[in-house]
Scaffold this active site. Structure first.
Site, PDB file in Angstrom:
ATOM      1  N   LYS A 141     -10.429  -5.380   3.041  1.00  0.00           N
ATOM      2  CA  LYS A 141      -9.017  -5.980   3.202  1.00  0.00           C
ATOM      3  C   LYS A 141      -7.953  -4.841   3.045  1.00  0.00           C
ATOM      4  O   LYS A 141      -7.671  -4.151   2.181  1.00  0.00           O
ATOM      5  CB  LYS A 141      -8.892  -6.836   1.736  1.00  0.00           C
ATOM      6  CG  LYS A 141      -7.660  -7.804   2.190  1.00  0.00           C
ATOM      7  CD  LYS A 141      -7.069  -7.899   0.701  1.00  0.00           C
ATOM      8  CE  LYS A 141      -5.904  -6.894   0.286  1.00  0.00           C
ATOM      9  NZ  LYS A 141      -4.809  -6.492   1.251  1.00  0.00           N
ATOM     10  N   GLU A 173      -8.851   5.407  -6.173  1.00  0.00           N
ATOM     11  CA  GLU A 173      -7.853   6.312  -5.878  1.00  0.00           C
ATOM     12  C   GLU A 173      -6.450   5.959  -5.897  1.00  0.00           C
ATOM     13  O   GLU A 173      -5.836   5.261  -5.000  1.00  0.00           O
ATOM     14  CB  GLU A 173      -8.208   6.756  -4.266  1.00  0.00           C
ATOM     15  CG  GLU A 173      -9.634   7.393  -3.998  1.00  0.00           C
ATOM     16  CD  GLU A 173      -9.743   8.801  -4.522  1.00  0.00           C
ATOM     17  OE1 GLU A 173      -8.617   9.287  -4.685  1.00  0.00           O
ATOM     18  OE2 GLU A 173     -10.809   9.204  -4.413  1.00  0.00           O
ATOM     19  N   CYS A 177       0.168   9.832  -1.325  1.00  0.00           N
ATOM     20  CA  CYS A 177      -0.111   9.916  -2.894  1.00  0.00           C
ATOM     21  C   CYS A 177      -0.158  11.447  -3.312  1.00  0.00           C
ATOM     22  O   CYS A 177      -0.054  11.753  -4.559  1.00  0.00           O
ATOM     23  CB  CYS A 177      -1.629   9.118  -3.132  1.00  0.00           C
ATOM     24  SG  CYS A 177      -2.824  10.093  -1.771  1.00  0.00           S
ATOM     25  N   GLU A 223       6.404   8.043  -8.867  1.00  0.00           N
ATOM     26  CA  GLU A 223       6.147   8.366  -7.506  1.00  0.00           C
ATOM     27  C   GLU A 223       7.593   7.987  -6.964  1.00  0.00           C
ATOM     28  O   GLU A 223       7.718   6.979  -6.606  1.00  0.00           O
ATOM     29  CB  GLU A 223       5.196   7.663  -7.124  1.00  0.00           C
ATOM     30  CG  GLU A 223       3.858   8.082  -6.694  1.00  0.00           C
ATOM     31  CD  GLU A 223       2.696   7.496  -6.151  1.00  0.00           C
ATOM     32  OE1 GLU A 223       2.588   6.479  -6.302  1.00  0.00           O
ATOM     33  OE2 GLU A 223       2.174   7.969  -5.505  1.00  0.00           O
TER      34      GLU A 223
HETATM   35  P1  NAP Z   1      -0.864  -1.649  -3.823  1.00  0.00           P
HETATM   36  O1  NAP Z   1       0.504  -2.660  -3.836  1.00  0.00           O
HETATM   37  O2  NAP Z   1      -1.421  -1.106  -4.924  1.00  0.00           O
HETATM   38  O3  NAP Z   1      -1.704  -2.239  -2.610  1.00  0.00           O
HETATM   39  C1  NAP Z   1      -2.876  -1.470  -2.326  1.00  0.00           C
HETATM   40  C2  NAP Z   1      -3.856  -2.540  -1.705  1.00  0.00           C
HETATM   41  O4  NAP Z   1      -4.117  -3.542  -2.767  1.00  0.00           O
HETATM   42  C3  NAP Z   1      -2.977  -3.349  -0.651  1.00  0.00           C
HETATM   43  O5  NAP Z   1      -4.317  -3.687   0.385  1.00  0.00           O
HETATM   44  C4  NAP Z   1      -2.718  -4.702  -1.343  1.00  0.00           C
HETATM   45  O6  NAP Z   1      -2.674  -5.894  -0.637  1.00  0.00           O
HETATM   46  C5  NAP Z   1      -3.901  -4.804  -2.320  1.00  0.00           C
HETATM   47  N1  NAP Z   1      -3.585  -5.693  -3.671  1.00  0.00           N
HETATM   48  C6  NAP Z   1      -2.400  -5.909  -4.143  1.00  0.00           C
HETATM   49  N2  NAP Z   1      -2.482  -6.439  -5.054  1.00  0.00           N
HETATM   50  C7  NAP Z   1      -3.654  -6.723  -5.455  1.00  0.00           C
HETATM   51  C8  NAP Z   1      -4.525  -7.229  -6.340  1.00  0.00           C
HETATM   52  N3  NAP Z   1      -3.914  -7.827  -7.545  1.00  0.00           N
HETATM   53  N4  NAP Z   1      -5.921  -7.301  -6.250  1.00  0.00           N
HETATM   54  C9  NAP Z   1      -6.420  -6.824  -5.348  1.00  0.00           C
HETATM   55  N5  NAP Z   1      -5.830  -6.027  -4.315  1.00  0.00           N
HETATM   56  C10 NAP Z   1      -4.504  -5.890  -4.247  1.00  0.00           C
HETATM   57  O7  NAP Z   1      -0.237   0.012  -3.268  1.00  0.00           O
HETATM   58  P2  NAP Z   1       0.682   0.244  -1.911  1.00  0.00           P
HETATM   59  O8  NAP Z   1       1.942   0.089  -2.290  1.00  0.00           O
HETATM   60  O9  NAP Z   1       0.186  -0.591  -0.799  1.00  0.00           O
HETATM   61  O10 NAP Z   1       0.292   2.016  -1.572  1.00  0.00           O
HETATM   62  C11 NAP Z   1       0.868   2.996  -2.379  1.00  0.00           C
HETATM   63  C12 NAP Z   1       0.229   3.273  -3.445  1.00  0.00           C
HETATM   64  O11 NAP Z   1      -1.112   3.892  -3.008  1.00  0.00           O
HETATM   65  C13 NAP Z   1       0.728   4.610  -4.096  1.00  0.00           C
HETATM   66  O12 NAP Z   1       0.856   4.526  -5.516  1.00  0.00           O
HETATM   67  C14 NAP Z   1      -0.216   5.541  -3.612  1.00  0.00           C
HETATM   68  O13 NAP Z   1       0.074   6.791  -4.248  1.00  0.00           O
HETATM   69  C15 NAP Z   1      -1.350   5.203  -3.657  1.00  0.00           C
HETATM   70  N6  NAP Z   1      -2.311   5.836  -2.671  1.00  0.00           N
HETATM   71  C16 NAP Z   1      -3.408   6.558  -3.315  1.00  0.00           C
HETATM   72  C17 NAP Z   1      -4.234   7.146  -2.476  1.00  0.00           C
HETATM   73  C18 NAP Z   1      -5.290   8.120  -3.177  1.00  0.00           C
HETATM   74  O14 NAP Z   1      -6.270   8.597  -2.466  1.00  0.00           O
HETATM   75  N7  NAP Z   1      -5.232   8.455  -4.510  1.00  0.00           N
HETATM   76  C19 NAP Z   1      -4.007   7.266  -1.159  1.00  0.00           C
HETATM   77  C20 NAP Z   1      -3.134   6.749  -0.781  1.00  0.00           C
HETATM   78  C21 NAP Z   1      -2.144   5.735  -1.410  1.00  0.00           C
HETATM   79  P3  NAP Z   1      -1.187  -6.295   0.168  1.00  0.00           P
HETATM   80  O15 NAP Z   1      -0.903  -5.158   1.041  1.00  0.00           O
HETATM   81  O16 NAP Z   1      -1.041  -7.545   0.542  1.00  0.00           O
HETATM   82  O17 NAP Z   1      -0.193  -6.177  -1.127  1.00  0.00           O
END
Ligand code: NAP
Length: 477
Positions: free
Chosen positions: A174, A250, A284, A380
């Protein structure tokens, strides 16, 4: 303009349109790019069923054969590099040169895991009793749910798909609602190399909470691999406990970028430019907190400001642009909030100005006089903001670096060999860049500790998250 992939769910080798659709827009100007199928619960269930049905056959395939398909997929990505990169820039906003780099980086995970598929070795263990043979084999965990963010829409997915398929797992992915097209383009390429139906399924959805919850809650899913925010990662881990599914996370970071008194300042500035500004700071592993020895702070800051001033801000598709727009209005509002808080508490603006919130183009900003109470020191930033604090000495720098609940990556600049080892070992993070501003590579284990998550992606360890060890004791005489 780049050709779009089919904008539907990819389930059991077929493109499945849904009655509901959601809009994907260019972050630069809100131009509509596509209307994509919003996968409903029945489509998600069908994708899980397909992955479960395909699993026994995919698991039985010899590893080298699975690897050959992954290698072909890598090749197809590279052949379609320009088209894939343009698609990524259109939906994510990042500079085109960065999208090209991302496509190459993403393809490198397929190449790497193509090799690893040939090396999913077991063990033979010397037995303590005569007449016994102790062996360990690796078995794939089962159908895996992959949930990915918008900031690296290809690489975050290939890093998971490569490892999962190499281990013998099938997947349902997804992608983020903001960037589903990159994932759908990957599915389109997977079709062309003959990956069997059901092995890769993609379910785009408008509401990540609803779709992600449905997918991760499905009984047939045995493994959840998530990249995204710490907050959502915690929810997924809690929910996974009900069914004891394997989980890898991650999550977010808050990387310290430490420059000690004996650093090569020019090297530190070059490293800082990469570590801070990739994807307009929306990474990230972005350097979030600059911790600079007071004796070199002026020199470092002056040189850094000179480099930052040369960055070109604009539409990602324009070839000279370095800094594209932030991905959405919420991201601009967050950066604005963090800057207002910092400036209100006394931070000094050395370069740039806070965004007015009218456009998603945010010019780089450099701030000094940061204190640990400021919100941008604890959260962040996910934007092109450099926040600099001074340190009295090595011990102070280490204490400041570790003063966070996150632990993804740390950066360290010093020319002293013993110090490089001492400080790198003292840093509480899953990865450390020593005189290096970019640590990500498919050969090395990527991942964090503390609130930055658990599990490792890439490297020979990447297979571990998708395999179970099975121990077999055999009486042989
Ligand atoms: P996010 O809001 O957590 O969303 C990530 C994914 O999870 C999206 O596909 C999102 O769908 C989905 N999602 C949201 N709520 C969910 C739930 N309750 N249950 C299951 N899935 C759900 O994060 P983001 O804002 O897209 O990404 C930024 C974050 O990712 C930052 O904190 C960044 O540091 C982190 N990141 C970490 C790494 C690593 O390797 N450590 C790499 C890249 C990014 P929707 O898009 O529909 O909301």
């Amino acid at each position: 303009m780049s050709e779009l992939p089919p904008c539907d769910a990819f389930v059991d080798g077929r493109w499945v349109p849904g009655s509901q659709r959601f809009s994907v827009k260019d972050p630069f100007d809100d131009a509509l790019i596509a209307e994509v199928t919003d996968s409903d619960d029945a489509m998600i269930d069908a994708a899980v069923d397909a992955a479960a049905r395909a699993f026994p056959g995919w698991k039985r395939r010899p590893g080298p054969e699975r690897g050959r398909l992954l290698a072909q997929l890598a090749q197809r990505m590279l052949s379609a590099e320009r088209r894939l990169a343009e698609l990524c820039t259109r939906e994510n906003g990042k500079a085109l040169k960065e999208s090209i780099a991302e496509v190459r980086y993403a393809a490198s995970f397929f190449s790497w895991f193509a090799g690893e598929a040939e090396r999913t070795y077991g063990e033979t263990i010397p037995a303590s009793q005569p007449g016994q043979r102790l062996t360990v084999i690796r078995e794939p965990v089962g159908p895996a749910a992959l949930i990915t963010p918008w900031n690296f829409p290809y690489a975050m997915l290939t890093r998971k798909i490569g490892a999962a398929l190499a281990a013998g797992c099938t997947i349902v992915a997804k992608p983020a609602a903001l960037t589903p097209l990159s994932a759908l383009a990957l599915a389109q390429l997977a079709e062309t190399v003959g990956i069997p139906p059901g092995v890769i399924n993609i379910v785009p959805a408008a509401d990540g909470g609803r779709a992600g919850g449905r997918l991760c809650g499905a009984a047939a899913i045995r493994k959840i691999s998530f990249t995204g925010s710490t907050q959502v990662g915690m929810v997924l881990m809690r929910n996974a406990a009900a069914d004891l599914k394997r989980v890898s996370l991650e999550l977010g970071g808050n990387a310290p970028f430490v420059v000690l008194a004996d650093a090569d300042i020019d090297a530190a500035v070059s490293g800082a430019m990469v570590a801070k500004f990739r994807n307009t700071g929306q990474s990230c592993v972005a350097a979030n907190r600059f911790i600079v020895d007071a004796s070199v702070a002026d020199t470092f800051t002056t040189k850094l400001c000179a480099s930052v001033a040369r960055l070109v801000v604009g539409r990602g598709l324009d070839p000279d642009v370095d800094i594209g727009p932030l991905v959405d209005d919420a991201s601009v509002a967050k950066v604005k909030r963090l800057l207002e808080d910092a400036i209100g508490r006394g931070a000094k603006v050395l370069l740039g100005a806070p965004p007015d919130g009218k456009t998603r183009l945010v010019a780089p900003i450099v701030l000094a006089g940061i204190t640990p109470q400021m919100q941008l020191w604890r959260e962040e930033i996910f934007g092109p903001v450099v926040a600099i604090r001074t340190a009295a000495d090595e011990a102070d720098a280490i204490a400041q670096a570790n003063d966070t609940e996150f632990g993804l990556v740390s950066y360290l600049y010093t020319q002293n060999g013993a110090r490089q080892i001492r400080v790198a070992e003292a840093m509480e993070s899953g990865m450390v860049g020593v005189n290096e501003g970019l640590v990500s590579t498919p050969q090395a284990p990527f991942g964090g500790i503390k609130h930055s998550g658990m599990g490792r992606e890439g490297s020979r360890h990447g297979i571990d998250d998708y395999s179970n060890l099975k121990y077999i004791a055999t009486r042989i005489g």
